[in-house]
Scaffold this motif. Sequence first.
Motif, PDB file in Angstrom:
ATOM      1  N   GLN A 133      -0.054   3.747  -3.005  1.00 27.99           N
ATOM      2  CA  GLN A 133      -0.601   5.052  -2.625  1.00 27.99           C
ATOM      3  C   GLN A 133       0.372   6.194  -2.922  1.00 27.99           C
ATOM      4  O   GLN A 133      -0.056   7.320  -3.183  1.00 27.99           O
ATOM      5  CB  GLN A 133      -1.001   5.057  -1.150  1.00 27.99           C
ATOM      6  CG  GLN A 133      -2.260   4.255  -0.860  1.00 27.99           C
ATOM      7  CD  GLN A 133      -2.870   4.603   0.485  1.00 27.99           C
ATOM      8  OE1 GLN A 133      -2.821   5.747   0.934  1.00 27.99           O
ATOM      9  NE2 GLN A 133      -3.464   3.612   1.128  1.00 27.99           N
TER      10      GLN A 133
ATOM     11  N   HIS B 283       0.830  -1.209   0.000  1.00 33.96           N
ATOM     12  CA  HIS B 283       0.000   0.000   0.000  1.00 33.96           C
ATOM     13  C   HIS B 283       0.865   1.260   0.000  1.00 33.96           C
ATOM     14  O   HIS B 283       0.482   2.271  -0.613  1.00 33.96           O
ATOM     15  CB  HIS B 283      -0.961  -0.012   1.182  1.00 33.96           C
ATOM     16  CG  HIS B 283      -2.119  -0.933   0.998  1.00 33.96           C
ATOM     17  ND1 HIS B 283      -3.223  -0.603   0.234  1.00 33.96           N
ATOM     18  CD2 HIS B 283      -2.352  -2.192   1.458  1.00 33.96           C
ATOM     19  CE1 HIS B 283      -4.082  -1.611   0.235  1.00 33.96           C
ATOM     20  NE2 HIS B 283      -3.577  -2.592   0.968  1.00 33.96           N
TER      21      HIS B 283
ATOM     22  N   ARG C 128      -0.654   9.436  -5.265  1.00 33.84           N
ATOM     23  CA  ARG C 128      -0.492  10.828  -4.840  1.00 33.84           C
ATOM     24  C   ARG C 128       0.491  11.588  -5.732  1.00 33.84           C
ATOM     25  O   ARG C 128       0.858  12.722  -5.415  1.00 33.84           O
ATOM     26  CB  ARG C 128      -0.031  10.873  -3.379  1.00 33.84           C
ATOM     27  CG  ARG C 128      -1.119  10.452  -2.399  1.00 33.84           C
ATOM     28  CD  ARG C 128      -0.590  10.416  -0.968  1.00 33.84           C
ATOM     29  NE  ARG C 128      -1.607   9.939  -0.053  1.00 33.84           N
ATOM     30  CZ  ARG C 128      -2.174  10.681   0.907  1.00 33.84           C
ATOM     31  NH1 ARG C 128      -1.820  11.952   1.062  1.00 33.84           N
ATOM     32  NH2 ARG C 128      -3.078  10.163   1.698  1.00 33.84           N
TER      33      ARG C 128
ATOM     34  N   TYR D  62       0.613   8.995   4.945  1.00 31.64           N
ATOM     35  CA  TYR D  62       0.901   9.959   3.880  1.00 31.64           C
ATOM     36  C   TYR D  62       0.196  11.294   4.121  1.00 31.64           C
ATOM     37  O   TYR D  62       0.741  12.357   3.786  1.00 31.64           O
ATOM     38  CB  TYR D  62       0.516   9.375   2.530  1.00 31.64           C
ATOM     39  CG  TYR D  62       1.534   8.399   1.962  1.00 31.64           C
ATOM     40  CD1 TYR D  62       2.889   8.520   2.253  1.00 31.64           C
ATOM     41  CD2 TYR D  62       1.148   7.371   1.118  1.00 31.64           C
ATOM     42  CE1 TYR D  62       3.823   7.644   1.733  1.00 31.64           C
ATOM     43  CE2 TYR D  62       2.081   6.481   0.581  1.00 31.64           C
ATOM     44  CZ  TYR D  62       3.416   6.625   0.898  1.00 31.64           C
ATOM     45  OH  TYR D  62       4.344   5.762   0.373  1.00 31.64           O
ATOM     46  N   ASP D  63      -0.989  11.261   4.717  1.00 36.69           N
ATOM     47  CA  ASP D  63      -1.659  12.515   5.088  1.00 36.69           C
ATOM     48  C   ASP D  63      -0.800  13.286   6.090  1.00 36.69           C
ATOM     49  O   ASP D  63      -0.655  14.511   5.987  1.00 36.69           O
ATOM     50  CB  ASP D  63      -3.026  12.237   5.703  1.00 36.69           C
ATOM     51  CG  ASP D  63      -4.094  11.887   4.678  1.00 36.69           C
ATOM     52  OD1 ASP D  63      -3.845  12.051   3.466  1.00 36.69           O
ATOM     53  OD2 ASP D  63      -5.188  11.433   5.092  1.00 36.69           O
TER      54      ASP D  63
ATOM     55  N   THR E  44      -2.819   5.616   4.314  1.00 40.42           N
ATOM     56  CA  THR E  44      -3.454   6.908   4.040  1.00 40.42           C
ATOM     57  C   THR E  44      -3.168   7.892   5.165  1.00 40.42           C
ATOM     58  O   THR E  44      -2.829   9.064   4.923  1.00 40.42           O
ATOM     59  CB  THR E  44      -4.969   6.745   3.854  1.00 40.42           C
ATOM     60  OG1 THR E  44      -5.224   5.937   2.706  1.00 40.42           O
ATOM     61  CG2 THR E  44      -5.647   8.097   3.673  1.00 40.42           C
ATOM     62  N   LYS E  45      -3.296   7.424   6.409  1.00 40.46           N
ATOM     63  CA  LYS E  45      -3.015   8.292   7.558  1.00 40.46           C
ATOM     64  C   LYS E  45      -1.560   8.742   7.560  1.00 40.46           C
ATOM     65  O   LYS E  45      -1.247   9.899   7.867  1.00 40.46           O
ATOM     66  CB  LYS E  45      -3.338   7.564   8.864  1.00 40.46           C
ATOM     67  CG  LYS E  45      -4.821   7.443   9.176  1.00 40.46           C
ATOM     68  CD  LYS E  45      -5.028   7.000  10.616  1.00 40.46           C
ATOM     69  CE  LYS E  45      -6.502   7.063  10.999  1.00 40.46           C
ATOM     70  NZ  LYS E  45      -6.717   6.822  12.433  1.00 40.46           N
TER      71      LYS E  45
END
Length: 244
Positions: free
Chosen positions: A25, A21, A29, A198-199, A195-196
């Motif tokens: 991801q 992932h 992005r 990379y955020d 996701t968390k």
Amino acid sequence: MPTLNGAVVLVTGANGGIGTHFVHQALARGAAKVYATARTPRPWDDERIVPLTLDVTDAASIAAAVTAAPDVTALINNAGAIPPSASLLDVTEEDLRANMETNFFGPVLLARAFAPILAAKPQSTLVDVHSVASWYAFGGIYSASKAAFWSATNSLRLELAPRGVHVTGVHVGYAETPMAAHAEGPKMRPAVLVTKVYDAVEADEHEVIADELTAQVKAALSGPVEALYPELRGTRAPLVSVEE
């Protein structure tokens, strides 16, 4: 502020559930290229993904990776290992040392090796994946190695910040991966975790507390050790008085 758009990312442990992932991801992005590393790299159906052999416990392998990937702007220290025993008293010395090599020495030496490359790039990033085990000693040598890695990340963060490298540490409980198949209780989906992460990177955050369990354990660190480990209460046998 760091961004994944146009970045060149190197992911360790890319074959695993979380690593995969991180690869996909990053591209979603806007990453220009991802080095997907593993001891035995697998093929990927995307020309932007470069399979790269890397054993983080081998100095020559790390040196070869630095030579092969001189354009990296984001290093994701994701590779890790769990020993066959969670007991510091029962695990073999070989497994004890091997776990420290994979979970501590390997990622730290990799970060050191890539530090000059990252420092030469604007908006570069180092991501270190720890665990709730960094703060909660349920895993024997695994917890000890992750605690050491967490401490090293704090040191790396302070040393790399003046060189323009942003360091993000990640703490999480169990994720839905083969590595945690034995564990009971709630498990986080790898896609949600990544996701968390990379955020947080793109928001210039230094730490990711990925789930409620990790948040609770971190908060408990400020309390007495018996509150974090209630099994310690009443473990000592009472003193016996002897009357003559």
